[in-house]
Design a protein around this motif. Structure first.
Motif, short mmCIF file in Angstrom:
data_model
loop_
_atom_site.label_atom_id
_atom_site.label_comp_id
_atom_site.label_asym_id
_atom_site.label_seq_id
_atom_site.Cartn_x
_atom_site.Cartn_y
_atom_site.Cartn_z
N ASN A 1 0.84 -1.21 0.00
CA ASN A 1 0.00 0.00 0.00
C ASN A 1 0.87 1.26 0.00
N ASN A 2 1.93 1.23 0.79
CA ASN A 2 2.85 2.38 0.85
C ASN A 2 3.62 2.55 -0.46
N MET A 3 3.96 1.44 -1.11
CA MET A 3 4.65 1.52 -2.41
C MET A 3 3.71 2.10 -3.47
N LEU A 4 2.45 1.70 -3.43
CA LEU A 4 1.48 2.24 -4.39
C LEU A 4 1.33 3.75 -4.25
N GLY A 5 1.43 4.22 -2.99
CA GLY A 5 1.28 5.64 -2.72
C GLY A 5 2.35 6.50 -3.38
N LYS A 6 3.44 5.88 -3.85
CA LYS A 6 4.51 6.63 -4.52
C LYS A 6 4.28 6.73 -6.03
N HIS A 7 3.18 6.14 -6.50
CA HIS A 7 2.89 6.12 -7.94
C HIS A 7 1.70 7.01 -8.26
N ASP A 8 1.52 7.29 -9.56
CA ASP A 8 0.30 7.89 -10.07
C ASP A 8 -0.13 7.11 -11.31
N GLN A 9 -1.16 7.58 -12.00
CA GLN A 9 -1.70 6.86 -13.16
C GLN A 9 -0.64 6.62 -14.23
N GLN A 10 0.29 7.56 -14.36
CA GLN A 10 1.30 7.46 -15.43
C GLN A 10 2.46 6.54 -15.06
N THR A 11 2.81 6.49 -13.77
CA THR A 11 4.01 5.72 -13.38
C THR A 11 3.69 4.30 -12.92
N GLU B 1 4.22 -4.52 -13.56
CA GLU B 1 4.76 -5.34 -12.47
C GLU B 1 4.15 -4.94 -11.12
N MET B 2 4.09 -3.63 -10.86
CA MET B 2 3.54 -3.15 -9.59
C MET B 2 2.04 -3.43 -9.51
N LEU B 3 1.36 -3.23 -10.64
CA LEU B 3 -0.09 -3.47 -10.67
C LEU B 3 -0.39 -4.94 -10.42
N LEU B 4 0.34 -5.83 -11.10
CA LEU B 4 0.12 -7.27 -10.92
C LEU B 4 0.45 -7.70 -9.49
N TYR B 5 1.54 -7.19 -8.94
CA TYR B 5 1.92 -7.55 -7.57
C TYR B 5 0.83 -7.16 -6.58
N ALA C 1 -6.93 2.65 -6.76
CA ALA C 1 -7.30 3.99 -7.23
C ALA C 1 -7.14 5.02 -6.12
N ARG C 2 -7.55 4.64 -4.90
CA ARG C 2 -7.41 5.60 -3.78
C ARG C 2 -5.94 5.87 -3.50
N SER C 3 -5.10 4.84 -3.58
CA SER C 3 -3.68 5.01 -3.27
C SER C 3 -2.97 5.93 -4.26
N ILE C 4 -3.41 5.92 -5.52
CA ILE C 4 -2.70 6.73 -6.53
C ILE C 4 -3.54 7.92 -7.01
N GLY D 1 -9.44 0.14 -16.70
CA GLY D 1 -8.97 0.34 -18.07
C GLY D 1 -7.48 0.08 -18.20
N LEU D 2 -6.70 0.55 -17.21
CA LEU D 2 -5.25 0.33 -17.23
C LEU D 2 -4.93 -1.16 -17.13
N ARG D 3 -5.63 -1.85 -16.23
CA ARG D 3 -5.43 -3.30 -16.07
C ARG D 3 -5.64 -4.04 -17.38
N LYS D 4 -6.76 -3.74 -18.03
CA LYS D 4 -7.09 -4.46 -19.26
C LYS D 4 -6.10 -4.13 -20.38
N SER D 5 -5.63 -2.87 -20.41
CA SER D 5 -4.66 -2.50 -21.45
C SER D 5 -3.32 -3.19 -21.23
N LEU D 6 -3.00 -3.52 -19.95
CA LEU D 6 -1.75 -4.20 -19.63
C LEU D 6 -1.92 -5.72 -19.51
N SER D 7 -3.14 -6.20 -19.82
CA SER D 7 -3.46 -7.64 -19.73
C SER D 7 -3.28 -8.19 -18.32
N VAL D 8 -3.62 -7.38 -17.32
CA VAL D 8 -3.62 -7.85 -15.93
C VAL D 8 -5.07 -8.20 -15.59
N THR D 9 -5.41 -9.46 -15.82
CA THR D 9 -6.78 -9.93 -15.59
C THR D 9 -6.75 -11.21 -14.75
N PRO D 10 -7.85 -11.49 -14.04
CA PRO D 10 -7.84 -12.67 -13.17
C PRO D 10 -7.98 -13.97 -13.94
#
Length: 597
Positions: free
Chosen positions: A270-280, A284-288, A300-303, A312-321
Motif C-alpha cells: 500500500n505504501n509503495m502504491l502511494g509513490k505512484h500515479d496513473q502514469q508511473t 509489475e507493480m499493478l500485478l503484484y 485507485a485511492r492510493s494513486i 482500463g489500465l489493467r485491461k490495457s496491460l493484460s492484468v486480468t484474473p
C-alpha cells in the motif's frame, strides 16, 4: 471451591488464553473407516470463540509433525467415542511447544462444518446422511471429482479465510469486545492462492464500504490490540502502518507472527502504491498489488485515480484474473466441477466459457436485515431458470447458504459481489443477462455502475431501481405523479436542514439512500438530534443524497407486497403492522391479511 448444581454440573477449566486454536472436521462410518476432511486454524488466539474468530483453512503455521499429531489424535478420539457421521474437534495448541489439549468435540454438524464443506468442496451433510443410514465411506463417490471415493481426504491448492460479520453498531451501549461468547450474525468465506489475497477479499465481503486490509479504515487505539473487538483486524492494520514491530504486535495480540508478516506485506505494498500515479504505475507493480488482493478501488485511492481508470489500465496491460476450480484434489485427479473462484495468482483458466447463461447475484453475508430470505429467493430463481432450460451462473460468498451449493447451478463463483468482480465474470462468461433482484441490497447498489458498462440487466431497469433507491429522485417522482408523501427536503447544508425541520415541526425523519434495514435512518426530535444523525446518514450514504422528511406520528403502517409485469400488478398481499409506524417492518409484528382496513 464449590460446585453449583442446578440441572447440570458446571466445570471449571484451566485457562489456555493466548494459545493457538485448531479444528479438525472428521467423518467416520459404521465400519470404522475414518478420515479428516479439513483442518482449520484460528487466526485469533484461544479465548475468542471460533465463531467470532478469523479462521484459515488449511492451517498455515502448523509444522508437519503438529498437523499429523493432531490428526492422529482426532481419529483416535472419534473412534473411541463411536461417532458415526460427521464430527468437529477443537484443540488448544501451545505456540512454544507440542503441548496440546482437546477443548471440545461436537458430535454433530456445526457452523464450522458448513465452512469446512464449502472450503473443501466435500459435501459433509450429504456424506453424513449416507453414513447415518449405514453406508460405508469407500462405497460413496466424491460428487465433485466423480473419480474418487468419499474416503479420499481433500487436498487444497488454495487458501480460505473466514471472517465473521457483526452488526453491533445497530445497538446502543453494547460492548464491542469479542470473547468466548458468540455475537456475530453471519460470516463470509474468501478463496485465494495467497493468504493476503484471501484476507483482503474477505474483509471487503464483510463490509462493502471497506477497501480491504486498510490502515485508514479505523483510528489506532492501542487498547483494542490486547482487548479484541469486532474491528481489531483494522486496528492491527493501523498499528502496522504506524510502525509497530511484529514482535510488539505479537505480544499484544498473540496473533501468530506468520500472519502478522503477511499482513505487513499488504501495508508495505500500500505504501509503495502511494509513490505512484496513473502514469508511473507499471504492469509489475499493478500485478503484484492484485496478487496481494488489492481491489481496483483500493489501488485507485492510493494513486489518486478512479476505479474505472484502474480497470482500463489493467485491461490495457493484460492484468486480468484467472478462473480456478475448487476440486478437493488439488488438480491431482480429473474433476468435473464448476465450483470456481477468481485469482491473480494464476496464468490460465481451468475451464472454457461457452456463453449464453443467466447470471444471478446472491446477497452476500448474513447481517441484520438480510438473512436466509434472500438465499431462498436466489435458489428459487436458479431452480426455475433451470426448469426453463437455461444455464445458470451464481455469484455469492456466504458459506452458510444453499445458493453456494455447487450443484444448485451450472457454475458457482464463490467470490465478491463487487462491481469489479461481477464485471470480470460477466466479461468472461458473456451471459444472456444478469438478475439483480434476488440478492437484496448489495446487487442493487451496483445496478447503475453495471448499467453504465452496458451490462444487460433482466427485470426492472437500473434507471427505475435508482429512482426507487435514490431518496431525492423518489421523493421528486411522487410529487410529479401526484402521490401524497410527508413534506421533504434534500440535505444540502446543516443550516437549511435546521430551517426545514423547524418550519414543518419536529420530529423529522433522516433517510439515507441505498441502505438496507433502516441503516442510519433516525427520527430527530431536536436540532441536536438532527446534527448527530445527519453525520451518520451522510457517512453511510456518501455517494447518494440524504432526504429529511416530516415524521408522521401515531400512524398505522401497512405493507403491500406485489408481483408486477411491465408496471402492472398481477398478484399482491396486504399486511398490517401491529405496532404503529416508527417500528421498522423487519422488527414489527405483521398480520396477514390486514384486520383493521
Amino acid at each position: 471451591k464449590s460446585h453449583f448444581l442446578i440441572s447440570r454440573q458446571v466445570l471449571i477449566d484451566k485457562s489456555l488464553k493466548g494459545w493457538k486454536e485448531v479444528e479438525y472436521e472428521v467423518v467416520r462410518d459404521a465400519y470404522d473407516n475414518c478420515i479428516t476432511v479439513c483442518n482449520m486454524e484460528n487466526l485469533d488466539p484461544l479465548g475468542i470463540h471460533t465463531g467470532e474468530s478469523i479462521v484459515v483453512a488449511p492451517s498455515q503455521t502448523l509444522t508437519n509433525n503438529e498437523y499429523n499429531l493432531l490428526r492422529s489424535v482426532a481419529i483416535k478420539t472419534v473412534r473411541h467415542l463411536g461417532v458415526i457421521g460427521e464430527c468437529n474437534i477443537q484443540y488448544a495448541l501451545s505456540p512454544d511447544s507440542r503441548q496440546y489439549y482437546i477443548i471440545e468435540v461436537n458430535a454433530r454438524l456445526s457452523r464450522s462444518s458448513a465452512l469446512a464443506s464449502k472450503a473443501t468442496g466435500y459435501p459433509l451433510a450429504y456424506v453424513a446422511a449416507k453414513l447415518a443410514l449405514g453406508r460405508p465411506l469407500p462405497e460413496l463417490r466424491n460428487s465433485v471429482t466423480t473419480a474418487t471415493t468419499a474416503c479420499f481426504e481433500p487436498s487444497l491448492d488454495y487458501v480460505v479465510v473466514k471472517i465473521p460479520r457483526w452488526d453491533l453498531s445497530k445497538f446502543t451501549h453494547v460492548s464491542t469486545e469479542i470473547g468466548s461468547s458468540m455475537k456475530s450474525v453471519g460470516e463470509v468465506m474468501a478463496v485465494g492462492r495467497k493468504f493476503e489475497e484471501a484476507l483482503q477479499k474477505a474483509l471487503r465481503m464483510v463490509n462493502e464500504s471497506c477497501l480491504g486490509f486498510d490502515p485508514k479504515f479505523l483510528q489506532l487505539r492501542k487498547e483494542d490490540l490486547n482487548h479484541p473487538t469486532d474491528k481489531r483486524i483494522f486496528t492491527v492494520a493501523a498499528a502496522l502502518d504506524s510502525g509497530y514491530s511484529i514482535d510488539e504486535l505479537y505480544q499484544l495480540t498473540r496473533i501468530d507472527k506468520w500472519f502478522l508478516y503477511k499482513m505487513k506485506n499488504i501495508i508495505d505494498c500500500n505504501n509503495m502504491l502511494g509513490k505512484h500515479d496513473q502514469q508511473t504505475l507499471n504492469k509489475e507493480m499493478l500485478l503484484y498489488s492484485k496478487q496481494l488482493g488489492f481491489s481496483d478501488r483500493q489501488i485507485a485511492r492510493s494513486i489518486n485515480s478512479t476505479e474505472l481508470a484502474i480497470r482500463g489500465l489493467r485491461k490495457s496491460l493484460s492484468v486480468t484474473p484467472s478462473i480456478k476450480q475448487i476440486d478437493t484434489v488439488a488438480a491431482e485427479y480429473p474433476a468435473h466441477t464448476n465450483y470456481l473462484y477468481l485469482t491473480y495468482n494464476g496464468e490460465t483458466n481451468d475451464l472454457d466459457f461457452p456463453g449464453g447463461a443467466i447470471m444471478v447475484l446472491g446477497s452476500g453475508v448474513y447481517r441484520i436485515g438480510s438473512s436466509v430470505e434472500f438465499d431462498s429467493c436466489a435458489v428459487g430463481c436458479i431452480r426455475e431458470l433451470r426448469k426453463l432450460g437455461k444455464k445458470t451462473i451464481m455469484v455469492n460468498y456466504n458459506p452458510e447458504t444453499v445458493s453456494t451449493d455447487y450443484d444448485e447451478c451450472e457454475r458457482l463463483y464463490f467470490d465478491e459481489l463487487s462491481f469489479e468482480t461481477v464485471m470480470d465474470v460477466y466479461d468472461l462468461e458473456q451471459p444472456e443477462g444478469l438478475i439483480l433482484s434476488m440478492g437484496g441490497q448489495l446487487p442493487n447498489n451496483i445496478a447503475m455502475p453495471l448499467y453504465h458498462q452496458k451490462v444487460r440487466i433482466l427485470g426492472t431497469s437500473p434507471e427505475m431501481i435508482d429512482s426507487a433507491e435514490n431518496r431525492y429522485k423518489f421523493s421528486r417522482l411522487l410529487d410529479t405523479i401526484g402521490v401524497q408523501q410527508p413534506r421533504w427536503k434534500e440535505l444540502t447544508q446543516i443550516e437549511s436542514a435546521n430551517e426545514f425541520c423547524e418550519s414543518v415541526g419536529y420530529p423529522c425523519l433522516v433517510r439515507p439512500s441505498y441502505v438496507l434495514s433502516g441503516a442510519a435512518m433516525n427520527v430527530a426530535y431536536s436540532n441536536h438530534d438532527l446534527k448527530l444523525y445527519l453525520n451518520d446518514a451522510v457517512a453511510v450514504s456518501k455517494d447518494h443524497p440524504v432526504v429529511i422528511s416530516k415524521y408522521i406520528q401515531d400512524a398505522k403502517e401497512i405493507d403491500v407486497d406485489s408481483v408486477a409485469c411491465d408496471g402492472v400488478i398481477v398478484a399482491m398481499a396486504i399486511s398490517e403492522h401491529v405496532e404503529n409506524a416508527g417500528v421498522h417492518s423487519g422488527d414489527a409484528t405483521l398480520v396477514l391479511p390486514a384486520q383493521d382496513l
